[in-house]
Design a protein around this motif. Structure first.
Motif, PDB file in Angstrom:
ATOM      1  N   LYS A  54       0.864  -1.185   0.000  1.00  0.00           N
ATOM      2  CA  LYS A  54       0.000   0.000   0.000  1.00  0.00           C
ATOM      3  C   LYS A  54       0.895   1.227   0.000  1.00  0.00           C
ATOM      4  N   ASP A  55       0.567   2.192  -0.854  1.00  0.00           N
ATOM      5  CA  ASP A  55       1.360   3.433  -0.969  1.00  0.00           C
ATOM      6  C   ASP A  55       2.822   3.130  -1.294  1.00  0.00           C
ATOM      7  N   ARG A  56       3.039   2.383  -2.371  1.00  0.00           N
ATOM      8  CA  ARG A  56       4.374   1.917  -2.727  1.00  0.00           C
ATOM      9  C   ARG A  56       5.392   3.041  -2.886  1.00  0.00           C
ATOM     10  N   THR A  57       5.024   4.151  -3.435  1.00  0.00           N
ATOM     11  CA  THR A  57       5.990   5.228  -3.672  1.00  0.00           C
ATOM     12  C   THR A  57       6.056   6.219  -2.519  1.00  0.00           C
ATOM     13  N   ALA A  58       5.191   6.093  -1.546  1.00  0.00           N
ATOM     14  CA  ALA A  58       5.159   7.030  -0.424  1.00  0.00           C
ATOM     15  C   ALA A  58       6.074   6.548   0.705  1.00  0.00           C
ATOM     16  N   PRO A  59       6.518   7.467   1.552  1.00  0.00           N
ATOM     17  CA  PRO A  59       7.384   7.082   2.664  1.00  0.00           C
ATOM     18  C   PRO A  59       6.717   6.121   3.656  1.00  0.00           C
ATOM     19  N   GLY A  60       5.412   6.133   3.750  1.00  0.00           N
ATOM     20  CA  GLY A  60       4.715   5.274   4.701  1.00  0.00           C
ATOM     21  C   GLY A  60       4.176   3.998   4.092  1.00  0.00           C
ATOM     22  N   GLN A  61       4.903   3.411   3.134  1.00  0.00           N
ATOM     23  CA  GLN A  61       4.408   2.197   2.483  1.00  0.00           C
ATOM     24  C   GLN A  61       4.249   1.062   3.485  1.00  0.00           C
ATOM     25  N   LYS A  62       3.356   0.135   3.162  1.00  0.00           N
ATOM     26  CA  LYS A  62       3.108  -1.009   4.034  1.00  0.00           C
ATOM     27  C   LYS A  62       3.004  -2.267   3.174  1.00  0.00           C
ATOM     28  N   VAL A  63       3.914  -3.205   3.400  1.00  0.00           N
ATOM     29  CA  VAL A  63       3.915  -4.479   2.680  1.00  0.00           C
ATOM     30  C   VAL A  63       3.182  -5.504   3.540  1.00  0.00           C
ATOM     31  N   THR A  64       2.283  -6.259   2.906  1.00  0.00           N
ATOM     32  CA  THR A  64       1.523  -7.297   3.595  1.00  0.00           C
ATOM     33  C   THR A  64       1.737  -8.617   2.868  1.00  0.00           C
ATOM     34  N   LEU A  65       2.074  -9.650   3.619  1.00  0.00           N
ATOM     35  CA  LEU A  65       2.240 -11.001   3.088  1.00  0.00           C
ATOM     36  C   LEU A  65       1.270 -11.896   3.844  1.00  0.00           C
ATOM     37  N   LEU A  84      11.736  -1.207  -0.016  1.00  0.00           N
ATOM     38  CA  LEU A  84      10.780  -2.239  -0.431  1.00  0.00           C
ATOM     39  C   LEU A  84      11.357  -3.644  -0.279  1.00  0.00           C
ATOM     40  N   HIS A  85      12.616  -3.841  -0.695  1.00  0.00           N
ATOM     41  CA  HIS A  85      13.238  -5.169  -0.574  1.00  0.00           C
ATOM     42  C   HIS A  85      13.351  -5.571   0.898  1.00  0.00           C
TER      43      HIS A  85
END
Length: 127
Positions: A54-65, A84-85
């Motif tokens: 969520k919000d990949r390019t924003a500073p507050g991105q959130k990756v969910t697996l 991101l990595h």
């Protein structure tokens, strides 16, 4: 651990969710590939992985697996790391720990059949 006829793998079970494209699939599969040994104890047909950001390019991105396992179990891991990595690897590591915990809960703690076996009397063990 019992062998599974059709073991789950990241390559077969991974779905790309919001924020990721199919072009990202190769590097994500490579990062998540170490989960294959833990997923091998689950059937491929009843296992699914989904990764999203969520919000990949924003500073507050959130990756969910998310891992959907047999029996309706669902494990969700998230990371808010800026890289991101690093966020994907953080989710992967957390999922590995949670899969280990889930597998441990499924395995019997004590085997009753082994407890009920009578122990030999030391006096009968003369040499």
């Amino acid at each position: 651990m019992s062998a599974v006829a059709n073991p789950a793998t990241v390559a077969e079970c991974l779905r790309m969710g919001a924020g990721f494209s199919q072009g990202d699939r190769n590097w994500i599969e490579e990062l998540l590939g170490t989960l294959d040994t833990r997923l091998a104890s689950f059937h491929e047909d009843s296992t699914a992985l989904e990764i999203s950001v969520k919000d990949r390019t924003a500073p507050g991105q959130k990756v969910t697996l998310e891992a959907f396992l047999s029996g309706g179990d669902k494990i969700v891991t998230t990371s808010s790391l800026e890289d991101l990595h690093a966020a994907v690897m953080d989710c992967r590591d957390d999922l590995r720990r949670r899969l280990n915990d889930a597998k441990t809960r499924q395995e019997p703690r004590h085997n009753r059949h082994l407890r009920d076996v009578p122990q030999p009397d030391p006096a009968d063990l003369t040499i």
